[in-house]
Design an enzyme around this catalytic site. Structure first.
Site, PDB file in Angstrom:
ATOM      1  N   TYR A  92      11.574  18.481  31.310  1.00  0.00           N
ATOM      2  CA  TYR A  92       9.589  18.440  30.857  1.00  0.00           C
ATOM      3  C   TYR A  92       9.550  19.280  31.563  1.00  0.00           C
ATOM      4  O   TYR A  92       9.387  18.981  32.489  1.00  0.00           O
ATOM      5  CB  TYR A  92       9.704  17.157  30.912  1.00  0.00           C
TER       6      TYR A  92
ATOM      7  N   HIS B 143      15.699  10.997  20.582  1.00  0.00           N
ATOM      8  CA  HIS B 143      15.059   9.933  21.919  1.00  0.00           C
ATOM      9  C   HIS B 143      15.289   8.559  22.183  1.00  0.00           C
ATOM     10  O   HIS B 143      14.597   7.934  22.679  1.00  0.00           O
ATOM     11  CB  HIS B 143      13.485  10.714  22.329  1.00  0.00           C
TER      12      HIS B 143
ATOM     13  N   ASP C 173      11.712  17.800  22.089  1.00  0.00           N
ATOM     14  CA  ASP C 173      11.038  16.316  20.139  1.00  0.00           C
ATOM     15  C   ASP C 173      10.064  14.872  21.548  1.00  0.00           C
ATOM     16  O   ASP C 173       9.253  14.212  20.215  1.00  0.00           O
ATOM     17  CB  ASP C 173      11.974  15.368  20.324  1.00  0.00           C
TER      18      ASP C 173
HETATM   19  C1  FNR Z   1      15.371   8.208  27.550  1.00  0.00           C
HETATM   20  N1  FNR Z   1      15.153   9.609  26.950  1.00  0.00           N
HETATM   21  C2  FNR Z   1      14.955  10.398  27.807  1.00  0.00           C
HETATM   22  N2  FNR Z   1      14.851  11.525  27.612  1.00  0.00           N
HETATM   23  C3  FNR Z   1      14.510  13.173  27.971  1.00  0.00           C
HETATM   24  O1  FNR Z   1      14.643  13.974  27.504  1.00  0.00           O
HETATM   25  N3  FNR Z   1      13.915  12.529  29.237  1.00  0.00           N
HETATM   26  C4  FNR Z   1      13.512  12.196  29.963  1.00  0.00           C
HETATM   27  O2  FNR Z   1      13.252  11.464  30.886  1.00  0.00           O
HETATM   28  C5  FNR Z   1      13.858  10.460  28.666  1.00  0.00           C
HETATM   29  N4  FNR Z   1      13.612   9.623  29.593  1.00  0.00           N
HETATM   30  C6  FNR Z   1      14.356   8.242  28.613  1.00  0.00           C
HETATM   31  C7  FNR Z   1      14.294   7.356  29.529  1.00  0.00           C
HETATM   32  C8  FNR Z   1      14.688   5.402  28.850  1.00  0.00           C
HETATM   33  C9  FNR Z   1      14.878   4.220  29.390  1.00  0.00           C
HETATM   34  C10 FNR Z   1      15.787   5.999  27.839  1.00  0.00           C
HETATM   35  C11 FNR Z   1      16.223   4.773  26.953  1.00  0.00           C
HETATM   36  C12 FNR Z   1      15.805   7.653  27.063  1.00  0.00           C
HETATM   37  C13 FNR Z   1      16.238   9.671  26.277  1.00  0.00           C
HETATM   38  C14 FNR Z   1      17.306   9.702  26.255  1.00  0.00           C
HETATM   39  O3  FNR Z   1      18.143  11.461  26.970  1.00  0.00           O
HETATM   40  C15 FNR Z   1      18.678   9.887  25.562  1.00  0.00           C
HETATM   41  O4  FNR Z   1      18.078  10.774  23.855  1.00  0.00           O
HETATM   42  C16 FNR Z   1      18.732   8.826  24.558  1.00  0.00           C
HETATM   43  O5  FNR Z   1      18.235   7.137  25.331  1.00  0.00           O
HETATM   44  C17 FNR Z   1      20.035   8.062  23.634  1.00  0.00           C
HETATM   45  O6  FNR Z   1      19.702   7.240  22.779  1.00  0.00           O
HETATM   46  P1  FNR Z   1      20.558   6.292  22.677  1.00  0.00           P
HETATM   47  O7  FNR Z   1      21.958   5.327  23.424  1.00  0.00           O
HETATM   48  O8  FNR Z   1      19.778   5.135  24.231  1.00  0.00           O
HETATM   49  O9  FNR Z   1      20.691   5.152  21.527  1.00  0.00           O
END
Ligand code: FNR
Length: 382
Positions: A143, A273, A174
């Site tokens: 990020y 996400h 996103d």
């Molecule tokens: C995320 N996701 C996420 N993405 C990212 O780019 N940076 C981050 O720090 C986070 N943090 C995060 C925390 C938690 C608890 C979740 C559940 C998700 C999104 C993650 O990378 C991913 O895109 C999704 O979780 C995929 O979907 P599913 O498999 O959880 O359904």
């Protein structure tokens, strides 16, 4: 004045036999705040639910009477050899899953022969995480900080110490601002939880460790550093800061997939996400279909990865047949941290066994031959 029911005992790891089991078990034994943070999604959960539902609308067209006595799930993801085309999606605050935090994801991924993408707002530092599996490859999720100097410093640190282990930089696009995740916002974090969950000094996050009065969201409190002014032009600046292959995470249209290709990216992640960004964004399956229709060259020339709602080995096979080179899985792995590294490895092993079975039952012996082959799919319900 929130009431939190006492957690139930943790079911034995061996009793969990699919990825949903990890999420269901976690909902029972974990502190409610951790569960709220991990399971929550934006607004009305439309995109969260659509992600899962759309994999299920993609039926197979299995081929029979092929010798499937030996099948291989082995694959290559962004130049890394992996036991299956699955990576652990980046998730912030690994300590919400359990005390081993990101170290469990790293060591579990290494045991299972897959790659973990370490999140910027992680509970542990990059050094602590990488020490959980020396020599194993990683991806790093970025990020961009409002204070660009902090991002430059983080990338310099990554290059200095970890070039041999970190293989790609995923720039998350996103989530320029935090979305509204009501389950997370509603539950105020207790002081005790704040001490156990939020990153310790020395972790890589640029977020603040203080919760704001009346705003209980863990995502909100750790995500306030994200720069909303990021543009495609900024990728040129990032390229000057790092020589790692760049992957844009969160692409949701053919136009942006083309832009990533034009910007020289090594790949994209088709992602919303996990329903945690714009509610109403299309299910990842629909975006993959849009890419196939409107910019098939992108699938040929870049590693197109996908995540969101993948819970079965059969979903991995569906994604490969659609043209994805790799599939990210999020929440089940964060919940598996509750069982430490063994839990994470078991979660991955279950997925690989399911993938192998789905391949055999579909008449697929290796994933290269099935890649992009829509003849294995029936899309009439999409
Ligand atoms: C995320 N996701 C996420 N993405 C990212 O780019 N940076 C981050 O720090 C986070 N943090 C995060 C925390 C938690 C608890 C979740 C559940 C998700 C999104 C993650 O990378 C991913 O895109 C999704 O979780 C995929 O979907 P599913 O498999 O959880 O359904």
């Amino acid at each position: 004045t929130q009431t939190q029911s006492a957690p139930e005992p943790r079911p034995p790891l061996a009793s969990l036999i699919n990825l949903r089991d990890f999420e269901l078990a976690f909902a029972k034994f974990a502190p409610p705040k951790s569960h709220a943070y991990i399971s929550s999604a934006s607004d009305d959960l439309l995109t969260l639910e659509a992600n899962a539902a759309h994999w299920r609308r993609l039926w197979f067209r299995p081929r029979v009477l092929r010798d499937v006595s030996a099948v291989s799930t082995r694959s290559r993801l962004l130049g890394v050899d992996v036991s299956m085309p699955v990576w652990i999606a980046p998730m912030g605050l690994g300590r919400t899953g359990g005390p081993e935090a990101e170290a469990a994801l790293g060591a579990g991924a290494a045991a299972a022969g897959i790659v973990h993408c370490l999140s910027t707002p992680a509970s542990l530092s990059v050094e602590e995480t990488l020490a959980s599996a020396p020599g194993h490859p990683w991806f790093f999720q970025l990020y961009v900080n409002r204070d660009r100097a902090k991002t430059e410093a983080a990338l310099a640190r990554l290059a200095r110490h970890h070039r041999d282990q970190v293989k790609a930089l995923f720039v998350t696009a996103d989530l320029p601002v935090l979305s509204k995740r009501e389950a997370d916002d509603r539950l105020r974090v207790t002081t005790a939880e704040q001490l156990t969950i939020l990153p310790l000094p020395g972790a890589t996050t640029g977020g603040t460790a203080a919760t704001k009065e009346g705003r209980g969201g863990l995502a909100r409190t750790t995500g306030s550093f994200i720069d909303p002014s990021l543009t495609w032009e900024c990728l040129a600046w990032l390229r000057r800061c790092t020589d790692l292959p760049l992957v844009v995470k969160g692409v949701q249209t053919a136009a942006d997939a083309r832009a990533a290709l034009a910007a020289g990216c090594a790949g994209i992640v088709v992602s919303n996400h996990g329903g945690r960004a714009l509610d109403g964004a299309p299910a990842s399956v629909l975006v993959l279909l849009e890419l196939r229709r409107d910019c098939p060259e992108v699938l040929e020339r870049m590693d197109v990865l996908v995540d969101g709602g993948v819970r079965r080995g059969a979903d991995v096979l569906r994604a490969v047949c659609l043209g994805a080179r790799g599939v990210g899985v999020g929440r089940p792995f964060q919940c598996a941290i509750g069982y430490g590294r063994e839990g994470v490895a078991r979660c991955a092993d279950i997925l690989r066994e399911e993938l192998e079975t789905a391949m055999r039952l579909c008449g697929v012996t290796d994933l290269d031959s099935a890649w992009g082959d829509m003849s294995y799919l029936n899309t009439s319900e999409l």
